[in-house]
Scaffold this motif. Structure first.
Motif, PDB file in Angstrom:
ATOM      1  N   VAL A  30      22.821   7.242  -0.707  1.00 46.54           N
ATOM      2  CA  VAL A  30      23.805   7.227  -1.788  1.00 46.54           C
ATOM      3  C   VAL A  30      23.767   8.569  -2.512  1.00 46.54           C
ATOM      4  O   VAL A  30      22.767   8.904  -3.160  1.00 46.54           O
ATOM      5  N   TYR A 238      28.502  -1.396 -10.576  1.00 48.32           N
ATOM      6  CA  TYR A 238      27.541  -1.226  -9.490  1.00 48.32           C
ATOM      7  C   TYR A 238      27.652  -2.351  -8.468  1.00 48.32           C
ATOM      8  O   TYR A 238      27.549  -2.118  -7.252  1.00 48.32           O
ATOM      9  N   ILE A 268      20.224   2.333  -8.479  1.00 45.75           N
ATOM     10  CA  ILE A 268      20.072   2.729  -7.074  1.00 45.75           C
ATOM     11  C   ILE A 268      18.598   2.807  -6.690  1.00 45.75           C
ATOM     12  O   ILE A 268      18.190   2.355  -5.613  1.00 45.75           O
ATOM     13  N   PHE A 274      19.352   0.863  -0.685  1.00 49.16           N
ATOM     14  CA  PHE A 274      19.861   2.217  -0.881  1.00 49.16           C
ATOM     15  C   PHE A 274      18.753   3.252  -1.011  1.00 49.16           C
ATOM     16  O   PHE A 274      17.661   2.960  -1.492  1.00 49.16           O
ATOM     17  N   LEU A 276      18.513   6.916  -2.836  1.00 52.09           N
ATOM     18  CA  LEU A 276      19.204   7.836  -3.737  1.00 52.09           C
ATOM     19  C   LEU A 276      19.082   9.273  -3.255  1.00 52.09           C
ATOM     20  O   LEU A 276      17.987   9.756  -2.979  1.00 52.09           O
TER      21      LEU A 276
END
Length: 283
Positions: A30, A238, A268, A274, A276
């Motif tokens: 992400v 989100y 995140i 995910f 980051l």
């Protein structure tokens, strides 16, 4: 020997079972991009300097930034701060953009909306990036139906008396000074790096946690309610990202206001799906 074969068989079955139900170490990268609003609507508490995103210098900056994003983290999906309930309408405009056709009629719009459709980051950065990536859709994720009553802060401070409205204005001014210093940088890349720095995130979150949460008369808990609603809005945004991201997506890009990015960084980091990617690792 039969026992060893049985153990091997069981291990093999367990492996195939977890493979079949999607047990995977894969995480979606992400890339989080907190931005100033390119069309500068002036709606935020902190007032930002105007920076003409349509200038040659900034257009070249957008071209460089999107090229770097494509090269390092070619996005499967691009998320923008646009009303999620209007996702289909947004994609109708995006389809026209992809074909090189006008996606809005300037002659039918007032001055505010002319600036919005010609300058806002949804179109200048989001459309540009998704189109360069060859994406057939773009993804809206905004939700702005949670009441956050900044207009009542002055009265509540007078009622509670923990600190003064002048103290609040000073706190806002701190954030304004930092944000405007970022906006004054010549290169657009440096503007975005400043807006996505730990310093900006700390200032932005600190306004809510160390300051506004204390404006809390026991009769209504105004401050905690305001902060909770800010979190609620960001959590809904989100969730709109989470629920439009598939396991097969390798990379996604989130383009959102810098204040939202300060919140989403924490979300995140806590999300097991995910990984980051900080912007300073891309630009």
């Amino acid at each position: 020997m039969p026992l060893l074969k049985n153990i091997l068989l069981i291990n093999l079955l367990v492996y195939f079972f977890f493979s079949s139900v999607g047990f995977s170490q894969h995480k979606t990268n992400v890339v989080l991009i907190g931005v100033y609003h390119f069309n500068n609507p002036g709606f935020d508490e902190g007032k930002m300097k105007d920076r003409n995103i349509l200038s040659d210098e900034n257009q070249q900056g957008l071209s460089r930034i999107t090229d770097k994003l494509i090269k390092k983290y070619h996005p499967d999906k691009v998320f923008v701060e646009y009303d999620a309930a209007k996702n289909n309408m947004l994609n109708g405009m995006y389809a026209l953009y992809q074909k090189g056709k006008p996606f809005y009629r300037a002659d039918t719009l007032n001055a505010f909306y002319k600036r919005f459709y010609s300058e806002n980051e949804t179109f200048q950065l989001g459309f540009r990036l998704a189109n360069k990536a060859g994406n057939d859709r773009i993804y809206a994720m905004d939700y702005d139906e949670v009441p956050i009553r900044f207009d009542l802060i002055k009265a509540k401070l007078q009622e509670k008396g923990v600190f003064t409205f002048a103290d609040y204005q000073h706190k806002i001014a701190e954030l304004e000074v930092f944000m405007n210093a970022c906006l004054s940088k010549p290169k657009l890349e440096d503007v975005l790096l400043g807006l996505n720095s730990p310093e900006q995130y700390k200032l932005n979150k600190g306004l809510y946690i160390s300051f506004l949460n204390r404006v809390n008369p026991a009769t209504d808990f105004f401050g905690s309610d305001l902060v909770a609603n800010w979190y609620k809005r960001n959590l809904i945004m989100y969730a709109n990202i989470q629920n439009q991201t598939a396991e097969q997506d390798k990379n996604i890009v989130i383009i959102v206001g810098a204040g939202h990015a300060a919140m989403m960084e924490d979300f995140i980091k806590a999300d097991t799906r995910f990984n980051l990617v900080k912007l300073d690792g891309v630009l």
